[in-house]
Write a protein that holds these residues in place. Structure first.
Motif, PDB file in Angstrom:
ATOM      1  N   ILE A 134       0.860  -1.288   0.008  1.00  0.00           N
ATOM      2  CA  ILE A 134      -0.161  -0.020  -0.170  1.00  0.00           C
ATOM      3  C   ILE A 134       0.957   1.221   0.079  1.00  0.00           C
ATOM      4  O   ILE A 134       1.632   1.165   0.732  1.00  0.00           O
ATOM      5  CB  ILE A 134      -0.934   0.047   1.261  1.00  0.00           C
ATOM      6  N   TYR A 135       0.687   2.095  -0.813  1.00  0.00           N
ATOM      7  CA  TYR A 135       1.638   3.320  -1.353  1.00  0.00           C
ATOM      8  C   TYR A 135       1.013   4.525  -0.320  1.00  0.00           C
ATOM      9  O   TYR A 135      -0.232   4.415   0.093  1.00  0.00           O
ATOM     10  CB  TYR A 135       1.672   3.638  -2.742  1.00  0.00           C
ATOM     11  N   SER A 136       1.882   5.394  -0.162  1.00  0.00           N
ATOM     12  CA  SER A 136       1.446   6.569   0.730  1.00  0.00           C
ATOM     13  C   SER A 136       0.888   7.762  -0.349  1.00  0.00           C
ATOM     14  O   SER A 136       1.066   7.756  -1.538  1.00  0.00           O
ATOM     15  CB  SER A 136       2.737   7.214   1.402  1.00  0.00           C
ATOM     16  N   PRO A 137       0.402   8.786   0.206  1.00  0.00           N
ATOM     17  CA  PRO A 137      -0.027   9.949  -0.591  1.00  0.00           C
ATOM     18  C   PRO A 137       1.119  10.564  -1.242  1.00  0.00           C
ATOM     19  O   PRO A 137       0.822  11.236  -2.255  1.00  0.00           O
ATOM     20  CB  PRO A 137      -0.903  10.837   0.540  1.00  0.00           C
ATOM     21  N   ALA A 138       2.068  10.727  -0.854  1.00  0.00           N
ATOM     22  CA  ALA A 138       3.252  11.162  -1.222  1.00  0.00           C
ATOM     23  C   ALA A 138       4.174  10.333  -2.190  1.00  0.00           C
ATOM     24  O   ALA A 138       5.217  10.726  -2.835  1.00  0.00           O
ATOM     25  CB  ALA A 138       4.360  11.604   0.046  1.00  0.00           C
ATOM     26  N   SER A 139       3.655   9.225  -2.799  1.00  0.00           N
ATOM     27  CA  SER A 139       4.133   8.246  -3.736  1.00  0.00           C
ATOM     28  C   SER A 139       3.953   8.853  -4.980  1.00  0.00           C
ATOM     29  O   SER A 139       3.241  10.096  -5.032  1.00  0.00           O
ATOM     30  CB  SER A 139       3.489   6.868  -3.658  1.00  0.00           C
TER      31      SER A 139
END
Length: 337
Positions: free
Chosen positions: A226-231
């Motif tokens: 699961i990636y972050s909003p900053a990815s």
């Protein structure tokens, strides 16, 4: 949930070495060094074409480096640099061998035309020297950082600092600085900004009222990421004005979470799920194992066919980023309401 190194590590390896595995460590040099303004010193060394011989000083991951003001024979040892060069209209004489299956179609013909000088950490120094480059560019990922001394003995070498928490746009910015292509980059930035604005205007509340999770097939057995909003994709979604569902929102800047395929329920409050595909549209990195589970099929996003794939999930250039926007727009326009 187990925290694992940032997806930037995997993406950087994916875009340069493919197979796409985790990177070791962040380069030590400060990211700000990459964006140091070009020095005004411009000298012409005697004997040759003044244009080719003029030099500039640029900030790099390894300090200030004197480079040609107008490089004519550029070797790129990292795919992010390669894609940025091609975006700027520059054809390098040598590039990394990332594998044709992983080169975005927009670059494939030009990539094929260049000599292949690296396969991941396997660098062919003799081949690079034979190409007689006047500039070598890349990203200071660990295996290239180790190779810097040998590469810089062949030609001036300018590496962008590698930082897991940096925006994807850092790397095209650095590459443009190295090759004196900031004017071309400015036009690309404007094109990207205009594309974002146009999609925001045309889709309106379909964007602002939707929540998104960002995922990729992981490299931990039985897990996905699961990636972050900053990815990279998260950054582009933010520009489009969407909200993030709880799974992605809970991941810290520059990070990712590796979770079991059995925890598909973590994505239950997402209106949309965006994931990484191969160039042919097939799911990348075994994420289809997640999609095959009943728990995933019962998610609201899956039931409503709101699972959006993009081959530009790990952008290395502004054209890649616009490819992500295209995928998001297509996914939203496919919905009735």
């Amino acid at each position: 949930m187990t925290s694992v190194p940032s997806p930037a590590r995997a993406s950087a390896r994916r875009r340069s070495a493919r197979p796409r595995l985790l990177r070791p460590a962040v380069a030590a040099a400060a990211l700000a060094l990459v964006l140091t303004a070009c020095g005004s010193s411009s000298t012409t060394t005697g004997g040759g074409d003044g244009k080719a011989a003029a030099t500039r000083v640029v900030g790099t991951a390894h300090g200030k480096v004197t480079v040609p003001a107008h490089p004519l024979r550029i070797v790129s040892v990292h795919s992010w640099s390669t894609e940025s060069l091609l975006d700027l209209g520059i054809r390098p004489v040598g590039v990394e061998n990332s594998g044709a299956n992983y080169v975005p179609p927009r670059y494939l013909k030009r990539w094929k035309a260049a000599a292949k000088v690296t396969t991941g950490a396997d660098i062919d120094y003799e081949k690079i020297a034979a190409l007689k480059p006047d500039l070598i560019v890349g990203v200071d990922v660990p295996y290239l950082s180790k190779a810097y001394k040998r590469l810089s003995a062949i030609a001036p070498t300018a590496f962008a600092s590698f930082d897991e928490s940096s925006s994807w746009s850092t790397y095209p910015q650095a590459t443009a600085t190295f090759v004196n292509g900031t004017a071309q980059l400015t036009r690309l930035k404007q094109k990207y900004d205009d594309r974002i604005a146009a999609v925001r205007t045309s889709l309106g509340t379909k964007l602002t009222d939707s929540s998104w999770d960002v995922i990729q097939g992981g490299f931990d057995s039985g897990n996905y990421w699961i990636y972050s909003p900053a990815s990279p994709v998260g950054d582009i979604l933010s520009r489009l004005g969407v909200r993030f569902a709880s799974a992605t929102a809970s991941v810290g800047k520059g990070g990712t979470k590796s979770v079991s395929y059995e925890r598909a329920d973590l994505l239950k409050d997402a209106d949309y799920v965006v994931y990484y595909t191969n160039n042919d549209g097939s799911p990348a990195n075994d994420i289809q194992k997640l999609f095959a589970l009943r728990t995933f099929k019962e998610l609201p996003a899956a039931k409503k066919h709101r699972v959006v794939g993009t081959p530009d999930f790990l952008p290395g250039s502004y054209s890649d980023a616009m490819g992500v926007v295209d995928s998001i727009e297509k996914g939203l326009r496919g919905q009735a309401g």
